[in-house]
Design a protein around this motif. Structure first.
Motif, mmCIF file in Angstrom:
data_model
loop_
_atom_site.group_PDB
_atom_site.id
_atom_site.type_symbol
_atom_site.label_atom_id
_atom_site.label_comp_id
_atom_site.label_asym_id
_atom_site.label_seq_id
_atom_site.Cartn_x
_atom_site.Cartn_y
_atom_site.Cartn_z
ATOM 1 N N SER A 222 -1.240 -4.492 -2.560
ATOM 2 C CA SER A 222 -1.319 -3.042 -2.499
ATOM 3 C C SER A 222 -2.715 -2.561 -2.122
ATOM 4 O O SER A 222 -2.961 -1.374 -2.042
ATOM 5 C CB SER A 222 -0.907 -2.428 -3.835
ATOM 6 N N SER B 137 -8.456 4.567 -0.619
ATOM 7 C CA SER B 137 -7.836 4.138 -1.865
ATOM 8 C C SER B 137 -6.813 5.170 -2.321
ATOM 9 O O SER B 137 -7.053 6.378 -2.236
ATOM 10 C CB SER B 137 -8.911 3.958 -2.934
ATOM 11 N N SER C 165 -5.817 -1.297 -0.207
ATOM 12 C CA SER C 165 -5.856 -0.513 1.023
ATOM 13 C C SER C 165 -6.525 -1.337 2.117
ATOM 14 O O SER C 165 -7.536 -1.988 1.890
ATOM 15 C CB SER C 165 -6.629 0.773 0.785
ATOM 16 N N TYR D 25 0.844 -1.199 0.000
ATOM 17 C CA TYR D 25 0.000 0.000 0.000
ATOM 18 C C TYR D 25 0.877 1.246 0.000
ATOM 19 O O TYR D 25 0.647 2.191 -0.746
ATOM 20 C CB TYR D 25 -0.895 -0.015 1.238
#
Lengths: 160, 1024
Positions: free
Chosen positions: B419, B427, B421, B375
Motif C-alpha cells: 500500500s 501519502s 505510495s 495504494y
C-alpha cells in the motif's frame, strides 16, 4: 452460516482491558517474610479462565472483577461474585462451576470457597447459586465426563 | 560373440519356463555389453510371446519389459516403432499381462527415438483399452508417469489430441485414492493448465475430478513410509485448483460451501486457497461471488476463536482486494474495487464506533487487511475510516475507549509494502495529518499510561513516513517527549518514550539538540538538595540520563549528549555530593549505550577516542590520587561498581576503533600504566611518579584502575599491536599474585588472560606462560602461602584464556583445577570456577572484544573432562562429594541444549544424586539444568522417573524458596511428558502439591498453582 451464528448467544459483548501483571515486590522475594493470600492473588487465579463461547477471558468480559473477590486468609474463607454478560446467559452455571473448580484445585484445603452470581444480574440467580453451593452436586457434575471436558477446556491455557 | 549370443535362448528359456527371475538381469547385462541385441532377444522370445498360455506370454513380456527398462536408450527409431506396435497390441491381451505391458511402454516412452505420431497412438490405445482405476497402485503410477514423460517430450503431439487428452486423463484419474499417485495426478493436471492444453468442454470435468479431493484430509500412516505429508497434497491440489481463472465459476462456490464446514482445517484450507486465487483471477471472475465470499470471510473473522482461521481470513481479504485493485477503470462502468470496499465498510465501519464491544477488533483487522492490499484500496478505506475514527476519538472521554480507538487508528497509519505510495503519489494520510497529530498530542497529555503508550506508537509510525510531521509538529512532539521523560515514572511509558525519541532523533536531530537535550541537562544539574530523602528526583535524573543515551543516534547528537554525561561524572568526582552512587552508575550505563553505537559509526568512535576516553581516564585517575592523599574516600569514581560500569564503555569503543586510532590508544594506555605518562590526559596536574601497577603501598585505589587498562588492551582486534607486551604481562602477573585487594588482583588476572588469549602462538607466548605457570604452581603447592587465592584466580583466568583458543596447555591447567577440588581451602572455589570457565564472561574474553574463541569449546571441555569428574566423585570421601556434584552441575548447566540432550543420559544418575546433596546452590544448579531438558526429555529419562519424581517432590518443601520454585517448575514440565509415562504419578503429584499451595511465599504458590493445574488436566477429558 446460521448454525455457527446461532451458537453465540451474545455475539458482540462488551470487552474490558486486562489488568497488568502483578509486580513482584522485594518483600515477595524475601525468603523470610510470609505473604498472606490476598484478593488480587485470588483474582489472578480466576481472571484468565476462558469463556466457554468466546475466545476471551472472564476478565476481558468483566464476568469477574477484583472488587468482587473477598478473601480472609486468617479465617480461611474465599467469596467470589461473578456477573454473567446477559441476564439469560445459559452458560452461567458452567462459568460458576469453572471458577469453583479452579479455586478448588488452586487453594489449600483449609479454605471454604463460596462462588455465586452478583445479586440481581441473572434471571435464575438463586437456582444457579444453590447448585454451586451444593458440594455433592458439584462433585456429581464433575463425574460427568462431558461437563468435565468443557470445564477443563475453560481452565486450560489456550493454544490455538 | 557368437558364443555369447548362443547363450541367449538358454537364458530366455530359464526365465520363461524355469521362472528364474535372476536371469533377467543376466540378459540385461548381455544387451548392455552388446553381446546380443534387442532384435535377437525378441527372436529368442519368439514362441513365448505368441504362446497360447497367458502365463507364458506374461513371462515373455515381463522379460522384454525388464530389459527395455534398462536399455531403452540404445534403441533405434525403427525398433521403437515395432516394439510400440507390439505393446499397444498387447494392451488388449489378458489382464495378467497388462502390468508387464505397462512397464515396457513406460520404458519406451522415455526413449529419445520415439517416432512421430507414436505418442498419440500410445495414448489412444491406453485410454481405449485400459481402465486405469481397476489397476493396482503400481500400474496406475506407471500410467501417470508415462503421461508425465510424454508431456515433457511430446507436448506438440499431445496438444494435437485436443480435448481428448484432457478427457482421457479425467477418465484415468477418476477415483484415484493413493497419495503417491495423487501427487502425480496433481502434477499432470497442473501441467495441463499451465502449458496451455485445450480444455474446452472438459473444463468442468477436469475441475470436478480434481476438486473432489478438496479440502484434503490426510493422515499419513505410522512412520510415514512414503514421506508424504498432508501439506504436500494440500499445496499440490491448491496449485491445480487456483491455476486458471477458468475454474473460478466452479471453485468459488465450492470455497463458500466449504467455509461452512465445522472442521477448522477445512476452513483454513478454503481461505488459503481463496487467497491463492487473488493473483491469478481478474475482477470478472470474482464479480458474481464477491458478496458471498465477503459474508463468509466476515463471519469467520468475527466468530472464530482460532488465530489460524483469522489470519487466513484476513489474508484472503487482502488478496481479493489486491486482485480488484488491478482492474482497469473505464469511464462507463463502476469501479469493482470501490463496490467491494463499500460492502466491507458497510459491515465493519459501524463497529469501529463501539470501542467497548468485542467486534471492534475483528472489524478493524478486516478493514486494515483490505486497506493494506494496494495504494488504491488504502486511499478508499482511509478516506472513510480515518475521519470516522478521529471524530469518535474526540467525542469519547474515557481513556480506555480512546486507547482502543487510537490502537485501531495505529493499524491504519501503518503502511504495508503493497500500500506504500509510489513515486509521484502522495501519502494517503496527508489529508488527515493535522488531525492525527492533534489526536496523538491530546493522548500524550492524558494521564493514562496505556493511552500514552499507544499514542507514542502512533507517533513513531507517523514520524517514520516522510512528510507527515511538519517542523513545528516535530517540535511539539519533542516537547511532549521531554515532558514525559521529566514527569512520567511508569516503566512501560519510559520504554516507549525512549524508542520514540530514538526513532524521531534519527530523522529530526535539530529539534533534539535545540530543545530536548538542553532541557534534560538543566534537570540533571538542578540541585534537588532539599528533597534528598525522596527517591523521586533521583528517578527523574536517571530517566533524563537514560533518555540522553536513547537520543544519541547520530554523531552530531552524541557530541551534545556525551559531554553532558561526562560533566555529571566530573562533578561527582569533585566530591560534590549531589549525585548518588546509583546515579553515577546509570550515567556510566548510558555512556555505554552510546559507546555501543561506535560500531558502524566511525565518527562516534573518533569522538570518544579524542574527547571522552581521555577525560574519563583523567577523572578516574584524579579520583584515585585524591582518595590516596586524604582518607576521604567519598568520590564515586573510586567505587568498584562505577569502575566496573566504565569498563564496557571503554571496551566497546576500543573494539570498534579504526586500526590507527586503536594503536594510538593502546600506546597511550600502556605508557600511562607502565611509566606514568599522563601527557595525553586533560587538565594535566598529575604528579610525575605514578606507578599504577605497583601494589606495594596498599594503594588499591590506584591499582584497581587496572580494570580500565583491561577494558582497553583486551578489546582491540587482533591486528592491533600492544606495545611492550612482555613488560606489561610481567607487571600484571606481579599485581595479580601479590595484591591483597580482590578487585585489583582479579582485574589484573583478567587483563593478563585477555592478552594471553590474543597473543600469537610461538616461543614468546610459551616462555611467558611457562614463567607464570611456574609461579602459580609454586604458590599453590605451598599450603601456608597467604597468596594462594590470588594464584588460584590467575590460574582460572589463564586456563579460560587458553581453553577458548584450544591451546595445548589448557588441559594441564584444567587438570590442576580439578585436582584442587580436593583442596580443603580452595575446593569450593574450584567448583565455582568451572561455571566461570564454561560461561561467557561479560567484560573480557568474549567475542565482542575480539577474543580468540573457538566454537564448541564447551563441548570439547565437557568430553575431555566429564569422565575425570565422575571418577573423582566416585573416589572422593563422602563429605567431599558435593564439591564434585557442584562442579558437574556448573559444567552441564552451561552446555548448549543440543549437547545436553545427548550427553545427559549417562550423567542422569549422578545429577539425581546431586539433588540429594544438602547444598541449596547445587540443588538449584541441577534443577535449572534439568528444567529445559524436561521440555524435550531424552529417552533415558523414562527409566529414572521414579527417582526423579521422589527427589523433586521432596524438594518442594525445601527451606530455600528458589529451590522450591525451581522444583515446582520441573514438576510442571514433567506433566508434558507422554501421558502413559507420567499418568501413574498423577495422584501422588496432586497430593504432594497440595501443601505448597499453602506456602508462605506467593511466588512459590504461583508455581504450585500452575503445576497442579496442569497435572489436573493430565489424563482428564478436555485436558491434554
Amino acid at each position: 452460516m446460521s448454525v455457527t451464528a446461532a451458537r453465540l448467544e451474545n455475539s458482540n459483548p462488551l470487552i474490558f482491558h486486562r489488568a497488568a501483571e502483578r509486580l513482584i515486590t522485594t518483600e515477595e522475594q524475601d525468603e523470610h517474610l510470609p505473604d498472606p493470600i490476598d484478593d488480587r492473588e485470588i483474582f489472578d487465579l480466576i481472571r484468565s479462565i476462558n469463556d466457554p463461547e468466546h475466545p476471551l477471558s472472564l476478565e476481558e468480559l468483566n464476568v469477574v472483577e477484583q472488587v468482587r473477590v473477598n478473601v480472609n486468609d486468617q479465617e480461611s474463607t474465599v467469596s467470589v461474585e461473578f456477573t454473567p454478560t446477559i441476564p439469560h446467559c445459559s452458560m452461567a452455571t458452567l462459568i460458576g462451576l469453572s471458577i469453583k473448580v479452579k479455586l478448588l484445585r488452586s487453594l489449600p484445603d483449609r479454605f471454604k470457597i463460596d462462588v455465586h452470581i452478583t445479586p440481581g444480574t441473572h434471571a435464575s440467580e438463586d437456582a444457579v447459586n444453590k447448585q454451586l453451593a451444593d458440594k455433592e452436586r458439584v462433585a456429581a457434575a464433575l463425574e460427568n465426563s462431558q461437563l468435565l471436558e468443557v470445564v477443563n477446556q475453560c481452565l486450560s491455557n489456550r493454544t490455538l | 560373440m557368437a558364443a555369447e549370443s548362443a547363450r541367449l535362448p538358454g537364458l530366455v528359456e530359464e526365465f520363461v519356463a524355469g521362472e528364474v527371475d535372476s536371469k533377467a538381469a543376466d540378459v540385461t547385462e548381455g544387451v548392455k555389453a552388446g553381446n546380443f541385441t534387442i532384435l535377437e532377444l525378441v527372436e529368442a522370445l519368439g514362441l513365448s510371446l505368441t504362446s497360447s498360455q497367458p502365463q507364458t506370454r506374461g513371462r515373455g513380456v515381463q522379460l522384454l519389459s525388464q530389459v527395455l527398462q534398462e536399455c531403452y536408450s540404445g534403441l533405434s527409431e525403427k525398433e521403437v516403432e515395432v516394439l510400440i506396435a507390439f505393446y499397444e497390441n498387447r494392451l488388449k491381451d489378458h489382464y495378467a499381462i497388462t502390468p508387464h505391458v505397462l512397464r515396457g511402454l513406460k520404458a519406451l516412452v522415455k526413449s529419445t527415438a520415439l517416432p512421430p505420431g507414436s505418442a498419440v497412438s500410445i495414448l489412444k490405445s491406453l485410454f481405449q483399452d485400459i481402465h486405469v482405476q481397476s489397476l493396482m497402485v503400481a500400474q496406475r503410477s506407471c500410467v501417470y508417469n508415462m503421461l508425465i514423460s510424454l508431456m515433457e517430450s511430446r507436448e506438440g503431439e499431445l496438444k494435437g489430441l485436443g480435448p481428448d487428452f484432457v478427457y482421457g486423463f479425467v477418465q484415468a484419474v477418476d477415483g484415484e485414492r493413493d497419495p503417491r499417485n495423487l501427487l502425480l495426478a496433481f502434477q499432470i493436471a497442473r501441467n495441463i493448465i499451465h502449458r496451455g492444453y485445450d480444455l474446452s468442454q472438459f473444463t468442468e470435468e477436469l475441475f470436478e475430478v480434481m476438486s473432489c479431493y478438496f479440502p484434503i484430509d490426510f493422515t499419513p500412516p505410522p512412520n510415514n513410509p512414503h514421506g508424504i505429508a498432508e501439506e504436500d497434497l494440500i499445496l499440490a491440489l491448491r496449485a491445480v485448483l487456483t491455476g486458471t481463472p477458468r475454474f473460478a465459476e466452479f471453485l468459488l462456490p465450492l470455497i463458500i460451501e466449504k467455509l461452512d464446514s465445522d472442521v477448522q482445517n477445512a476452513k483454513v484450507d478454503s481461505l488459503q486457497t481463496l487467497a491463492a486465487c487473488g493473483p491469478v483471477y481478474g475482477h470478472r471472475e470474482l464479480a458474481d461471488f464477491l458478496p458471498g465470499l465477503w459474508s463468509s470471510i466476515r463471519r469467520e473473522v468475527f466468530q472464530t476463536a482460532s488465530e489460524r482461521v483469522e489470519s487466513a481470513g484476513l489474508a484472503a481479504l487482502t488478496s481479493l482486494s489486491a486482485c480488484l485493485s488491478r482492474s482497469v477503470l473505464t469511464s462507463d462502468s463502476e469501479d469493482p474495487l470501490q463496490v467491494f470496499l463499500e460492502l466491507v465498510l458497510k459491515d465493519c465501519k459501524h463497529h469501529l464506533c463501539e470501542p467497548d464491544l468485542k467486534l471492534v477488533w475483528p472489524s478493524a483487522k478486516l478493514l486494515q487487511a483490505a486497506c493494506g492490499a494496494s495504494y488504491r484500496s488504502s486511499l478508499l478505506i482511509t478516506a472513510t475510516v480515518l475521519p470516522a475514527l478521529l471524530d469518535e476519538y474526540s467525542s469519547r472521554a474515557q481513556c480506555a475507549q480512546r486507547r482502543t480507538l487510537l490502537e485501531v487508528l495505529h493499524g491504519f497509519v501503518q503502511p504495508t509494502p503493497s500500500s506504500l505510495s509510489a513515486e509521484g503519489e502522495e501519502s494517503v494520510l496527508l489529508p488527515f495529518q493535522k488531525s492525527l497529530c492533534s489526536a496523538v498530542f491530546s493522548a500524550l497529555s492524558e494521564s493514562s499510561a496505556g493511552l500514552q503508550i499507544t499514542a507514542i506508537k502512533v507517533l513513531i509510525t507517523l514520524g517514520e513516513q516522510p512528510g507527515l510531521l511538519s517542523e513545528s509538529e516535530v517540535e511539539t512532539a519533542v516537547d511532549h517527549l521531554t515532558k514525559l521523560i521529566l514527569e512520567e515514572d511508569d516503566a512501560q511509558v519510559s520504554l516507549a518514550v525512549a524508542e520514540c525519541a530514538g526513532s524521531l532523533s534519527r530523522l529530526h536531530p535539530s529539534s533534539f539538540t535545540s530543545r530536548l537535550i538542553p532541557r534534560l541537562k538543566d534537570e540533571i544539574f538542578s540541585e534537588p538538595m532539599v528533597l534528598r530523602d525522596d527517591s523521586a528526583p533521583s528517578k527523574t535524573r536517571q530517566r533524563c540520563v537514560s533518555a540522553l543515551a536513547s537520543v544519541s543516534t547520530l554523531p552530531g547528537l552524541v557530541q551534545e549528549t556525551a559531554p553532558v554525561l561526562l560533566q555529571v561524572l566530573s562533578s561527582a568526582q569533585r566530591g560534590s555530593n549531589s549525585f548518588s552512587l546509583e546515579e553515577v552508575t546509570s550515567v556510566c550505563h548510558s555512556l555505554q549505550r552510546i559507546a555501543n553505537r561506535a560500531q558502524g559509526a566511525e565518527e562516534i568512535g573518533k569522538f570518544f577516542h579524542d574527547v571522552i576516553i581521555p577525560q574519563l581516564l583523567g577523572l578516574a585517575l584524579q579520583a584515585a590520587l585524591q582518595s590516596q592523599r586524604s582518607s576521604d574516600l567519598s568520590s564515586a569514581l573510586t567505587q568498584e561498581t562505577v569502575l566496573s560500569a566504565l569498563v564496557p564503555v571503554i571496551s566497546s569503543v576500543c573494539a570498534a576503533l579504526q586500526t590507527d586510532l586503536a594503536a594510538q590508544t593502546a600506546a597511550q594506555f600502556v605508557s600511562l600504566f607502565l611509566d606514568g605518562e599522563t601527557s595525553f590526559l586533560p587538565e594535566n596536574t598529575y604528579p610525575s611518579q605514578i606507578q599504577l601497577l605497583k601494589s606495594e603501598f596498599e594503594s588499591w585505589s590506584q591499582s584497581q584502575l587496572v580494570c580500565l587498562l583491561m577494558a582497553c588492551v583486551c578489546s582491540f582486534p587482533h591486528n592491533v599491536e600492544i606495545p611492550e607486551i612482555d613488560r606489561l604481562l610481567g607487571q600484571l602477573e606481579d599485581l595479580s599474585c601479590t595484591s591483597t585487594h580482590p578487585f585489583s588482583y582479579t582485574s589484573a588476572a583478567k587483563c593478563f588472560a585477555g592478552l594471553i588469549n590474543k597473543r600469537a602462538a610461538g616461543q614468546a607466548l610459551d616462555a611467558a606462560l611457562e614463567k607464570t605457570l611456574k609461579r602459580i604452581r609454586e604458590t599453590l603447592d605451598c599450603e601456608s602461602s597467604a597468596q594462594r587465592v590470588q594464584a588460584f584466580t590467575l590460574l582460572v583466568w589463564v586456563a579460560k584464556a587458553l581453553l577458548l583458543r584450544y591451546h595445548p596447555l589448557s588441559t594441564a591447567l584444567s587438570d590442576k583445577i580439578f585436582s584442587l577440588l580436593r583442596d580443603p581451602e580452595l575446593g569450593s572455589r574450584a567448583a565455582d570456577s568451572l561455571s566461570l570457565l564454561m560461561s561467557d564472561s561479560s567484560d573480557v574474553l568474549n567475542r565482542s572484544c575480539h577474543a580468540d574463541v573457538r566454537i564448541m569449546y564447551r563441548q570439547r571441555f565437557f568430553t575431555e573432562n566429564s569422565d575425570k569428574l565422575v571418577q573423582g566423585f566416585n573416589s572422593a570421601e563422602q563429605e567431599k562429594k558435593s564439591v564434585y556434584l557442584k562442579a558437574l552441575s556448573h559444567i552441564v548447566n552451561n552446555l548448549p541444549r543440543q549437547v545436553q540432550l545427548t550427553e545427559l543420559p549417562p550423567l542422569l544418575p549422578l545429577l539425581l544424586e546431586a539433588l540429594l546433596c544438602p547444598d541449596d546452590a547445587v540443588q538449584l544448579s541441577v534443577l535449572s539444568c534439568l528444567q529445559p531438558v524436561l521440555q524435550d526429555p531424552p529417552p533415558a529419562l523414562s527409566s529414572q522417573l521414579e527417582a526423579l519424581f521422589s527427589r523433586l517432590l521432596s524438594l518442594t518443601s525445601s527451606s530455600a524458596m528458589n529451590v522450591r520454585i525451581a522444583a515446582l517448575r520441573c514438576i510442571h514440565a514433567l506433566s508434558r511428558l507422554p501421558e502413559h509415562t507420567v499418568l501413574p504419578f498423577r495422584a501422588r503429584v496432586l497430593r504432594v502439591l497440595a501443601s505448597p499451595l499453602d506456602d508462605k511465599k506467593r511466588l512459590v504458590r504461583k508455581e504450585a498453582v500452575s503445576a497442579r493445574g496442569e497435572w489436573f488436566l493430565l489424563g482428564s477429558p478436555g485436558g491434554r
